[in-house]
Scaffold this active site. Structure first.
Site, PDB file in Angstrom:
ATOM      1  N   ASP A  92      15.212  -2.528  22.003  1.00 12.65           N
ATOM      2  CA  ASP A  92      14.391  -1.571  21.253  1.00 12.65           C
ATOM      3  C   ASP A  92      12.910  -1.692  21.613  1.00 12.65           C
ATOM      4  O   ASP A  92      12.515  -2.620  22.327  1.00 12.65           O
ATOM      5  CB  ASP A  92      14.602  -1.758  19.738  1.00 12.65           C
ATOM      6  CG  ASP A  92      14.548  -3.221  19.308  1.00 12.65           C
ATOM      7  OD1 ASP A  92      14.064  -4.056  20.083  1.00 12.65           O
ATOM      8  OD2 ASP A  92      14.993  -3.518  18.182  1.00 12.65           O
ATOM      9  N   ASN A 119      17.456  -7.100   6.374  1.00 13.87           N
ATOM     10  CA  ASN A 119      18.249  -6.045   5.732  1.00 13.87           C
ATOM     11  C   ASN A 119      19.568  -5.781   6.476  1.00 13.87           C
ATOM     12  O   ASN A 119      20.250  -4.800   6.200  1.00 13.87           O
ATOM     13  CB  ASN A 119      17.431  -4.742   5.640  1.00 13.87           C
ATOM     14  CG  ASN A 119      17.042  -4.196   7.008  1.00 13.87           C
ATOM     15  OD1 ASN A 119      17.390  -4.768   8.030  1.00 13.87           O
ATOM     16  ND2 ASN A 119      16.329  -3.091   7.020  1.00 13.87           N
ATOM     17  N   HIS A 176      19.846  -5.263   9.800  1.00 16.09           N
ATOM     18  CA  HIS A 176      19.769  -4.425  11.008  1.00 16.09           C
ATOM     19  C   HIS A 176      20.031  -5.242  12.272  1.00 16.09           C
ATOM     20  O   HIS A 176      19.791  -6.447  12.319  1.00 16.09           O
ATOM     21  CB  HIS A 176      18.466  -3.622  11.092  1.00 16.09           C
ATOM     22  CG  HIS A 176      17.228  -4.372  11.450  1.00 16.09           C
ATOM     23  ND1 HIS A 176      15.995  -4.059  10.938  1.00 16.09           N
ATOM     24  CD2 HIS A 176      16.998  -5.397  12.292  1.00 16.09           C
ATOM     25  CE1 HIS A 176      15.077  -4.857  11.451  1.00 16.09           C
ATOM     26  NE2 HIS A 176      15.653  -5.677  12.270  1.00 16.09           N
ATOM     27  N   GLU A 187      18.920   0.518  11.298  1.00 11.54           N
ATOM     28  CA  GLU A 187      18.644   0.206   9.899  1.00 11.54           C
ATOM     29  C   GLU A 187      19.853   0.558   9.018  1.00 11.54           C
ATOM     30  O   GLU A 187      20.727   1.330   9.436  1.00 11.54           O
ATOM     31  CB  GLU A 187      17.425   1.021   9.432  1.00 11.54           C
ATOM     32  CG  GLU A 187      16.150   0.769  10.230  1.00 11.54           C
ATOM     33  CD  GLU A 187      15.471  -0.554   9.902  1.00 11.54           C
ATOM     34  OE1 GLU A 187      16.141  -1.514   9.487  1.00 11.54           O
ATOM     35  OE2 GLU A 187      14.227  -0.622  10.076  1.00 11.54           O
TER      36      GLU A 187
HETATM   37  C1  GLP Z   1      13.117  -7.048  14.675  1.00 13.18           C
HETATM   38  C2  GLP Z   1      13.915  -6.606  15.919  1.00 13.18           C
HETATM   39  C3  GLP Z   1      15.321  -7.120  15.884  1.00 13.18           C
HETATM   40  C4  GLP Z   1      15.325  -8.571  15.423  1.00 13.18           C
HETATM   41  C5  GLP Z   1      14.903  -8.630  13.983  1.00 13.18           C
HETATM   42  C6  GLP Z   1      14.856 -10.040  13.415  1.00 13.18           C
HETATM   43  O1  GLP Z   1      12.739  -6.021  13.861  1.00 13.18           O
HETATM   44  N1  GLP Z   1      13.935  -5.206  16.152  1.00 13.18           N
HETATM   45  O2  GLP Z   1      15.904  -6.987  17.174  1.00 13.18           O
HETATM   46  O3  GLP Z   1      16.622  -9.110  15.541  1.00 13.18           O
HETATM   47  O4  GLP Z   1      13.682  -7.960  13.784  1.00 13.18           O
HETATM   48  O5  GLP Z   1      13.697 -10.701  13.787  1.00 13.18           O
HETATM   49  P1  GLP Z   1      13.457 -12.229  13.643  1.00 13.18           P
HETATM   50  O6  GLP Z   1      14.303 -12.875  14.673  1.00 13.18           O
HETATM   51  O7  GLP Z   1      11.997 -12.415  13.917  1.00 13.18           O
HETATM   52  O8  GLP Z   1      13.841 -12.613  12.260  1.00 13.18           O
END
Ligand code: GLP
Length: 241
Positions: free
Chosen positions: A67, A135, A137, A142
């Protein structure tokens, strides 16, 4: 789902790296789906170390990121483009042409999702790295995203913007939109490796693994993948029992 519980984040990162290194040694032309966020940082550090020790090379690897934010330039320090170069690409021998990160060019807004999607149709991942949002995702799919979604432009959840505001000066600077691989694209990968650590992920991890499969918690669909490994530290695994 195969669940691996490690003592701490350091062990999670080493374990994830040893899995990726194994696949890379078996297939130097690996197609790997990459994630951003804090979760894979330790994995990237270990992969860099293995490269520096000449254990592995990324010369023939193709990478595809999950993404990218829309509304900030690729050159912005918090773009996922910058993140990937800063934390991984600049240290290894990836060939620039083999690095794929979703385009976020506003002049091409009507085409960027379809273009990326078409490329994903022609390039099945051997392994997809994932983190999980608080959440539920994956990528930026989402809650509420149809489980058969393909690459699209998403309006980010308020919770996601709050979670990610730690990387920006304030919440108003956090982009409201992003481009993301869809759930169907993620599920198309031959293997999936999801990393989660910390107490704050315990609840969502337990719902992902033990809850019902629902688009209210997109990561729950991973229960249906035939080769999905979840690597957790003890805190993230604490609500599984
Ligand atoms: C972001 C990314 C995800 C990631 C998630 C968790 O928003 N788009 O790909 O897995 O958040 O992030 P973190 O690993 O910092 O908790």
């Amino acid at each position: 789902m195969k669940i691996i519980v490690c003592k701490n984040y350091d062990e999670v990162s080493k374990r994830a790296a040893s899995i990726v290194i194994g696949y890379l040694k078996a297939n130097p032309q690996l197609k790997i789906g990459l994630a951003t966020g804090s979760s894979p940082l330790g994995l990237y550090k270990n992969l860099i170390k293995a490269y520096q020790n000449k254990e592995i090379s990324f010369k023939e690897v193709n990478s595809y990121n999950l993404d990218e934010y829309i509304g900030i330039d690729q050159s912005h320090p918090q773009s996922y483009y910058s993140f990937m170069y800063e934390h991984f690409f600049k240290y290894v021998d990836m060939v620039k042409e083999n690095i794929h990160i979703p385009d976020n060019n506003l002049d091409r807004i009507d085409e960027i999702a379809d273009d990326y999607n078409l490329m994903l149709h022609h390039n099945q991942m051997d392994i997809q790295i994932l983190g999980i949002g608080s959440n539920g995702h994956i990528g930026f799919n989402e809650p509420g995203t149809p489980l058969d979604s393909e690459t699209f432009i998403v309006t980010l959840d308020e919770q996601t913007r709050i979670d990610n505001s730690r990387f920006f000066n304030n919440i108003d600077e956090v982009p409201r939109y992003a481009i993301t691989m869809g759930i169907k694209n993620i599920m198309y990968s031959k293997k999936i490796l999801l990393i989660a650590s910390g107490q704050e992920k315990a609840e969502v991890v337990s719902r992902m693994i033990k809850g019902k499969i629902t688009n209210k918690l997109p990561a729950s669909i991973l229960q249906l993948h035939s080769d999905c490994t979840i690597i957790l530290d003890e805190e993230a695994a604490s609500k599984l029992l």
